[in-house]
Design an enzyme around this catalytic site. Structure first.
Site, PDB file in Angstrom:
ATOM      1  N   THR A  91       0.799  -6.358  13.289  1.00 42.75           N
ATOM      2  CA  THR A  91       1.353  -5.096  12.808  1.00 42.75           C
ATOM      3  C   THR A  91       1.398  -4.955  11.294  1.00 42.75           C
ATOM      4  O   THR A  91       1.874  -3.967  10.806  1.00 42.75           O
ATOM      5  CB  THR A  91       2.767  -4.815  13.375  1.00 42.75           C
ATOM      6  OG1 THR A  91       3.695  -5.739  12.840  1.00 42.75           O
ATOM      7  CG2 THR A  91       2.771  -4.892  14.882  1.00 42.75           C
TER       8      THR A  91
ATOM      9  N   THR B 292       0.858  -1.191   0.000  1.00 38.29           N
ATOM     10  CA  THR B 292       0.000   0.000   0.000  1.00 38.29           C
ATOM     11  C   THR B 292       0.895   1.243   0.000  1.00 38.29           C
ATOM     12  O   THR B 292       1.327   1.687  -1.046  1.00 38.29           O
ATOM     13  CB  THR B 292      -0.975  -0.009   1.197  1.00 38.29           C
ATOM     14  OG1 THR B 292      -0.258  -0.251   2.399  1.00 38.29           O
ATOM     15  CG2 THR B 292      -2.034  -1.079   1.009  1.00 38.29           C
TER      16      THR B 292
END
EC number: 2.3.1.35
Length: 401
Positions: A187, A150
């Site tokens: 995470t 991303t």
């Protein structure tokens, strides 16, 4: 133990691919596929965030079957907070792969990453999937790793191999993560593959420990995502005797898996949004391990510490303040503080201007250590953290626009 090339397809019997199907703006790749030649044991660890993505719900259910063969992951849309439509889209991703490879749906594991609350354009995944299957190949690991990115600035891959129990075993992996990086599983997204023959309970135990000592020890911004997932798929094609928990071979496999996870975790931390510093925090001498971890995590997530790192301001008082509010047992006069071996605080007071000048030079490095000795016991812990920069604010202020 040796590092190797190839990422997720480094182990025997794995192929992968990635392409642009239209979820993200072109030409960014946004759909990844990993296929094992054989089904095998799979282990998983997921986010502790109570707002979870549809793929996390699906994968948790599928993990009960303990067997996997396919990983299908999209970027550009997190498919979370999307109601019944989101669950139907996740289930269709599963069906696409199960039908194409003629396998039970529970052997398909999916993932999504991107903007929260945006409906997943499943029709684009449906249209792109046949082209993705055609692209599957041994050399497709990097393409798949790129397709799950991303805000990442570069591909994150790893591979390690070692002879265990008379056979060479390889663990490969890929990960994405740059923001929303904080301990408490996991995470980010990380996918690992191995050609080891290993019992599923042993694989689950090894993965949970490896995650706790790697991905759960990094923090960029203190935010734990809704989609955090780590999966490890094994196919047994290395030909070793099946590894069982507690054996010598199991302990060697644990070390190999930890090396792969730690390598990926460090890549994620170094690529944190707007990061200019990568800092290891080492806490020793705490009353017990839990206290040491509280102290390390409080330092790692302190905005005042992180902005001082960015500004290269050797303001060691911010570190001491973080230590003091961590909720651990302390006697300030017993604490010692140093930066990469340069002491700055001892016996309840700072060591003066000369020590501060030496520490200031440490702060100008791109990578260094913060070392805290609590002076009360044998508890220890470590974490890796980053600075907090203007660029982090810019990236996240305009993430959707």
């Amino acid at each position: 133990m040796k590092s190797s090339r190839g990422g997720i397809t480094a182990p025997i019997g794995f192929v992968a691919a990635g392409l642009h199907c239209g979820i993200k703006k072109p030409p960014g790749l946004d759909l990844a596929l990993v296929l094992s030649e054989r089904p095998g044991p799979i282990a998983g660890v997921f986010t502790t965030n109570q707002v979870t993505a549809a793929p996390v719900t699906v994968d948790r259910a599928h993990l009960a079957g303990r067997i996997g063969r396919v990983l299908l992951v999209n970027s550009g849309c997190a498919n979370v907070c999307t109601g019944p439509h989101g669950m139907r889209a996740a289930q269709e991703m599963v069906r696409l792969a199960a039908d194409r490879f003629h396998i039970p749906p529970r052997q398909v594991f999916i993932g999504s990453t991107g903007v929260i609350g945006k409906p997943l354009a499943i029709e684009r995944i449906r249209a792109g999937f046949p082209r993705l299957v055609v692209r599957l190949r041994r050399g497709g690991g990097e393409e798949a790793a790129r397709a799950i990115m991303t805000t990442d600035t570069h591909v994150k891959q790893t591979a390690f191999r070692q002879k265990i129990g008379g056979a060479v075993i390889t663990i490969g992996g890929m990960a994405k993560g740059s923001g929303m990086i904080h301990p408490n599983m996991a995470t980010m997204l990380a996918y690992l593959s191995t050609d080891a023959a290993i019992a599923q309970p042993a694989l689950q135990r090894a993965l949970r420990k490896a995650v706790d000592e790697s991905f759960n020890c990094i923090s960029v911004d203190g935010d734990t995502s809704t989609n955090d997932t780590v999966l490890c798929l094994a196919n047994g094609m290395a030909g070793n005797r099946t590894i069982q928990a507690g054996s010598t071979a199991f302990r060697a496999f644990e070390r190999l898996l930890r090396a792969a996870c730690e390598n990926l975790a460090h890549q994620v931390c170094r690529d944190g949004e707007g990061v200019t510093k990568f800092v290891e925090i080492v806490v020793t001498g705490a009353r017990h391990e839990q206290d040491a971890r509280r102290i390390a995590q409080t330092i790692a997530t302190s905005c005042l510490v992180k902005t001082a790192l960015f500004g290269e301001d050797a303001n060691w008082g911010r570190v001491m303040a973080a230590v003091g509010r961590a909720g651990a047992a302390l006697k300030p006069e017993r604490i010692s503080l140093a930066f990469s071996g340069v002491p700055i605080y001892r016996r309840g007071m700072g060591l003066g201007a000369a020590a501060e000048r030496r520490v200031a030079r440490i702060f100008r490095r791109k990578e260094f250590r913060i070392e805290v000795d609590v002076g009360l016991g044998t508890g220890s812990s470590r974490m890796w953290t980053t600075d907090l920069s203007y660029e982090y604010v810019r990236i996240n202020a305009s993430y959707r626009s």
